[in-house]
Design a protein around this motif. Structure first.
Motif, mmCIF file in Angstrom:
data_model
loop_
_atom_site.group_PDB
_atom_site.id
_atom_site.type_symbol
_atom_site.label_atom_id
_atom_site.label_comp_id
_atom_site.label_asym_id
_atom_site.label_seq_id
_atom_site.Cartn_x
_atom_site.Cartn_y
_atom_site.Cartn_z
ATOM 1 N N LEU A 193 0.859 -1.176 0.000
ATOM 2 C CA LEU A 193 0.000 0.000 0.000
ATOM 3 C C LEU A 193 0.897 1.227 0.000
ATOM 4 C CD1 LEU A 193 -2.767 1.468 0.367
ATOM 5 C CD2 LEU A 193 -2.385 1.269 2.841
ATOM 6 N N ILE A 194 0.663 2.143 -0.950
ATOM 7 C CA ILE A 194 1.476 3.353 -1.078
ATOM 8 C C ILE A 194 0.624 4.553 -0.685
ATOM 9 C CG2 ILE A 194 2.787 4.821 -2.667
ATOM 10 C CD1 ILE A 194 3.305 2.304 -4.349
ATOM 11 N N LEU A 195 1.036 5.244 0.371
ATOM 12 C CA LEU A 195 0.323 6.418 0.856
ATOM 13 C C LEU A 195 1.104 7.664 0.448
ATOM 14 C CD1 LEU A 195 -0.543 5.234 4.495
ATOM 15 C CD2 LEU A 195 -1.947 5.028 2.434
ATOM 16 N N LEU A 196 0.524 8.462 -0.424
ATOM 17 C CA LEU A 196 1.168 9.681 -0.907
ATOM 18 C C LEU A 196 0.516 10.899 -0.248
ATOM 19 C CD1 LEU A 196 3.040 11.226 -2.826
ATOM 20 C CD2 LEU A 196 1.326 10.929 -4.629
ATOM 21 N N GLU A 197 1.280 11.590 0.599
ATOM 22 C CA GLU A 197 0.801 12.788 1.286
ATOM 23 C C GLU A 197 -0.501 12.552 2.063
ATOM 24 O OE1 GLU A 197 2.196 16.601 0.814
ATOM 25 O OE2 GLU A 197 3.532 14.975 1.334
ATOM 26 N N PRO A 198 -0.580 11.479 2.864
ATOM 27 C CA PRO A 198 -1.786 11.290 3.679
ATOM 28 C C PRO A 198 -1.776 12.240 4.876
ATOM 29 C CG PRO A 198 -0.176 9.651 4.270
ATOM 30 C CD PRO A 198 0.439 10.451 3.140
ATOM 31 N N SER A 199 -2.941 12.556 5.398
ATOM 32 C CA SER A 199 -2.994 13.344 6.621
ATOM 33 C C SER A 199 -2.354 12.569 7.763
ATOM 34 C CB SER A 199 -4.451 13.656 6.977
ATOM 35 O OG SER A 199 -4.549 14.050 8.320
ATOM 36 N N SER A 200 -1.542 13.255 8.568
ATOM 37 C CA SER A 200 -0.841 12.590 9.661
ATOM 38 C C SER A 200 -1.494 12.804 11.017
ATOM 39 C CB SER A 200 0.618 13.078 9.722
ATOM 40 O OG SER A 200 1.316 12.687 8.562
ATOM 41 N N ASP A 209 3.456 19.468 9.931
ATOM 42 C CA ASP A 209 3.444 18.061 10.317
ATOM 43 C C ASP A 209 2.174 17.364 9.859
ATOM 44 O OD1 ASP A 209 1.679 19.240 12.042
ATOM 45 O OD2 ASP A 209 2.679 18.604 13.883
ATOM 46 N N LEU A 210 1.208 18.119 9.332
ATOM 47 C CA LEU A 210 0.015 17.491 8.771
ATOM 48 C C LEU A 210 0.389 16.581 7.609
ATOM 49 C CD1 LEU A 210 -3.072 17.199 8.515
ATOM 50 C CD2 LEU A 210 -3.054 19.232 7.052
ATOM 51 N N TYR A 211 1.440 16.939 6.872
ATOM 52 C CA TYR A 211 1.843 16.161 5.706
ATOM 53 C C TYR A 211 3.225 15.534 5.887
ATOM 54 C CZ TYR A 211 -2.172 18.409 3.592
ATOM 55 O OH TYR A 211 -3.448 18.837 3.325
ATOM 56 N N ASP A 212 3.562 15.215 7.137
ATOM 57 C CA ASP A 212 4.777 14.452 7.396
ATOM 58 C C ASP A 212 4.336 13.051 7.801
ATOM 59 O OD1 ASP A 212 7.247 13.502 7.891
ATOM 60 O OD2 ASP A 212 7.837 15.071 9.287
ATOM 61 N N ALA A 213 4.284 12.147 6.840
ATOM 62 C CA ALA A 213 3.624 10.853 7.012
ATOM 63 C C ALA A 213 4.383 9.869 7.882
ATOM 64 C CB ALA A 213 3.371 10.222 5.635
ATOM 65 N N VAL A 214 5.496 10.289 8.474
ATOM 66 C CA VAL A 214 6.278 9.379 9.308
ATOM 67 C C VAL A 214 5.443 8.819 10.459
ATOM 68 C CG1 VAL A 214 8.309 9.211 10.805
ATOM 69 C CG2 VAL A 214 8.434 10.534 8.697
ATOM 70 N N SER A 215 4.490 9.608 10.964
ATOM 71 C CA SER A 215 3.699 9.166 12.118
ATOM 72 C C SER A 215 2.816 7.967 11.802
ATOM 73 C CB SER A 215 2.838 10.324 12.634
ATOM 74 O OG SER A 215 1.891 10.706 11.658
ATOM 75 N N TRP A 216 2.649 7.632 10.518
ATOM 76 C CA TRP A 216 1.836 6.462 10.171
ATOM 77 C C TRP A 216 2.477 5.154 10.616
ATOM 78 C CZ3 TRP A 216 -2.961 5.652 7.794
ATOM 79 C CH2 TRP A 216 -3.671 6.816 7.507
ATOM 80 N N GLN A 217 3.749 5.196 11.002
ATOM 81 C CA GLN A 217 4.369 3.974 11.516
ATOM 82 C C GLN A 217 3.715 3.524 12.817
ATOM 83 O OE1 GLN A 217 8.481 4.456 12.863
ATOM 84 N NE2 GLN A 217 8.149 6.650 12.959
ATOM 85 N N THR A 253 6.035 15.198 1.722
ATOM 86 C CA THR A 253 6.911 16.365 1.593
ATOM 87 C C THR A 253 7.145 17.051 2.927
ATOM 88 O OG1 THR A 253 5.031 17.847 1.179
ATOM 89 C CG2 THR A 253 6.045 16.789 -0.740
ATOM 90 N N GLY A 254 6.205 16.919 3.862
ATOM 91 C CA GLY A 254 6.308 17.642 5.119
ATOM 92 C C GLY A 254 5.934 19.107 4.992
ATOM 93 N N ARG A 255 5.317 19.479 3.853
ATOM 94 C CA ARG A 255 4.921 20.879 3.631
ATOM 95 C C ARG A 255 3.494 20.916 3.088
ATOM 96 N NH1 ARG A 255 9.201 24.490 3.739
ATOM 97 N NH2 ARG A 255 11.244 23.476 3.937
ATOM 98 N N ASP A 256 2.740 21.945 3.496
ATOM 99 C CA ASP A 256 1.368 22.051 3.038
ATOM 100 C C ASP A 256 1.305 22.680 1.650
ATOM 101 O OD1 ASP A 256 1.683 24.799 3.322
ATOM 102 O OD2 ASP A 256 0.565 24.923 5.186
ATOM 103 N N GLY A 257 0.080 22.908 1.153
ATOM 104 C CA GLY A 257 -0.087 23.415 -0.200
ATOM 105 C C GLY A 257 0.460 24.805 -0.421
ATOM 106 N N GLY A 258 0.741 25.546 0.670
ATOM 107 C CA GLY A 258 1.347 26.859 0.539
ATOM 108 C C GLY A 258 2.853 26.838 0.662
ATOM 109 N N ALA A 318 12.894 10.982 7.577
ATOM 110 C CA ALA A 318 13.944 11.241 6.601
ATOM 111 C C ALA A 318 14.322 12.714 6.641
ATOM 112 C CB ALA A 318 13.454 10.875 5.194
ATOM 113 N N SER A 319 15.561 13.004 6.370
ATOM 114 C CA SER A 319 16.015 14.380 6.339
ATOM 115 C C SER A 319 15.607 15.028 5.051
ATOM 116 C CB SER A 319 17.535 14.427 6.495
ATOM 117 O OG SER A 319 18.143 13.705 5.452
#
Length: 343
Positions: free
Chosen positions: A149-156, A282-290, A272-277, A341-342
């Motif tokens: 399963l590939i999650l691209l920019e999911p809400s964290s 952290d809303l788009y830092d998907a690391v928390s899905w672990q 990406t760790g960055r929003d649409g602006g 990831a850095s």
């Protein structure tokens, strides 16, 4: 002489600004033309790319209400992978369920129609990533294998203990009997959207809040300008714009109310760790899905939430090629040890 040079410089900048405005207007009109075609289109809810008789496609929930997932075409061309783009609910005037779980259940028959049995590869972007997550769970519950399963920019935010606790409290308040009616699910979605928005603001510094306020102000100004630019268009096209906004808001609320349960199949999150602006978020830092994915790995994408599909599409396509390769080791993520990831 200097005055003439200055006047010429001003003229060139003015011309450049005008050209940029014209290009932006053309892009908006192209979106409107797409919507006009899409609403007249009675085709299926899935669009295949690079399919072959013996290939195992990636079912990709594109979550795009602006151009109907046209970016998937380029992604498929660059990666060379078989992909089946899956449209979000409401895009083709189909019913709009109140929750992510309901959306997954509604799309499951389409997945089974294309591929009756596994193993399955699924993925999705933003709200589509959440629907893909729940669809993968439904397939596993049917006894089917989920290869990746590939999650691209999911809400964290949805994966965090404080958010889950807030959801539990609000659900008890708005649905005390636990009946789970459609009305109660929509109310919970609206309440959690407010919590979601507040949670983002509380994590911001004063300067970031000021930047967000400017961003919202600019978006509203652009929306008003867009309405003025399309004032000469037909009422039907204006209705299409309103439809896009209505569907987007409905999916935002369903996404805000989604609380993922733990899964055992392999999950690769890309963010990406960055929003649409373009702001760090952290809303788009998907690391928390672990926290809910026991076999998890994370890949950092360039750009931000909006540009990773356009300016960063080459990187994204490269990651897909690696993950979906027949001998891919990336398709077997490490168990719960992934670190951020850095950049």
């Amino acid at each position: 002489m200097r005055a003439l040079e200055k006047m010429e410089e001003i003229r060139e900048k003015t011309e450049e600004t005008r050209q940029n405005a014209d290009e932006a207007r053309l892009r908006r009109l192209e979106k409107l033309r797409f919507w006009r075609r899409a609403c007249a289109d009675s085709s299926t809810l899935t669009t295949p790319y690079n399919l072959s008789a013996d290939g195992n496609p990636l079912f990709f929930f594109h979550g795009d209400f602006d151009t109907g997932g046209l970016y998937v075409r380029r992604l498929a061309a660059l990666s060379g992978q078989p992909i089946v783009a899956v449209a979000p609910q409401g895009l083709h005037d189909d019913p709009l369920p109140p929750s992510i779980e309901d959306m997954a259940a509604a799309r499951l028959p389409e997945i089974l129609r294309v591929r009756p049995h596994g193993p399955y590869r699924l993925g999705g972007y933003c709200n589509g990533a959440l629907v893909a997550y729940e669809t993968a769970r439904l397939l596993e519950a049917r006894g089917e294998a989920v290869e990746v399963l590939i999650l691209l920019e999911p809400s964290s935010l949805n994966t965090r203990p404080a958010y889950v606790a807030a959801h539990r409290w609000i659900a008890r308040l708005l649905d005390p009997t636990g009946a789970g009616s459609e009305t109660s699910r929509r109310r919970i979605g609206s309440a959690m959207w407010a919590v979601w928005s507040l949670g983002r603001i509380l994590k911001m510094s004063p300067s970031e809040i000021a930047g967000l306020a400017r961003y919202i102000h600019d978006r509203r100004a652009k929306r008003r300008q867009r309405l003025r630019d399309t004032s000469h268009e037909t009422d039907g096209e204006r209705l299409l714009q309103e439809k896009a906004a209505r569907l987007t808001n409905a999916h935002y609320r369903a996404s805000a109310a989604h609380v993922p349960v733990p899964v055992d199949f392999p999950v690769v999150a890309m963010s990406t760790g960055r929003d649409g602006g373009g702001r760090v978020s952290d809303l788009y830092d998907a690391v928390s899905w672990q926290a809910v994915c026991r076999r998890f790995s994370h890949l950092r994408l360039p750009g931000h939430h909006s540009t990773c599909l356009s300016e960063g599409v080459d990187t994204l396509a490269g990651h897909l090629s690696t993950i979906l390769a027949p001998d891919a080791t990336a398709a077997a993520p490490v168990p719960r040890t992934a670190q951020p990831a850095s950049d």
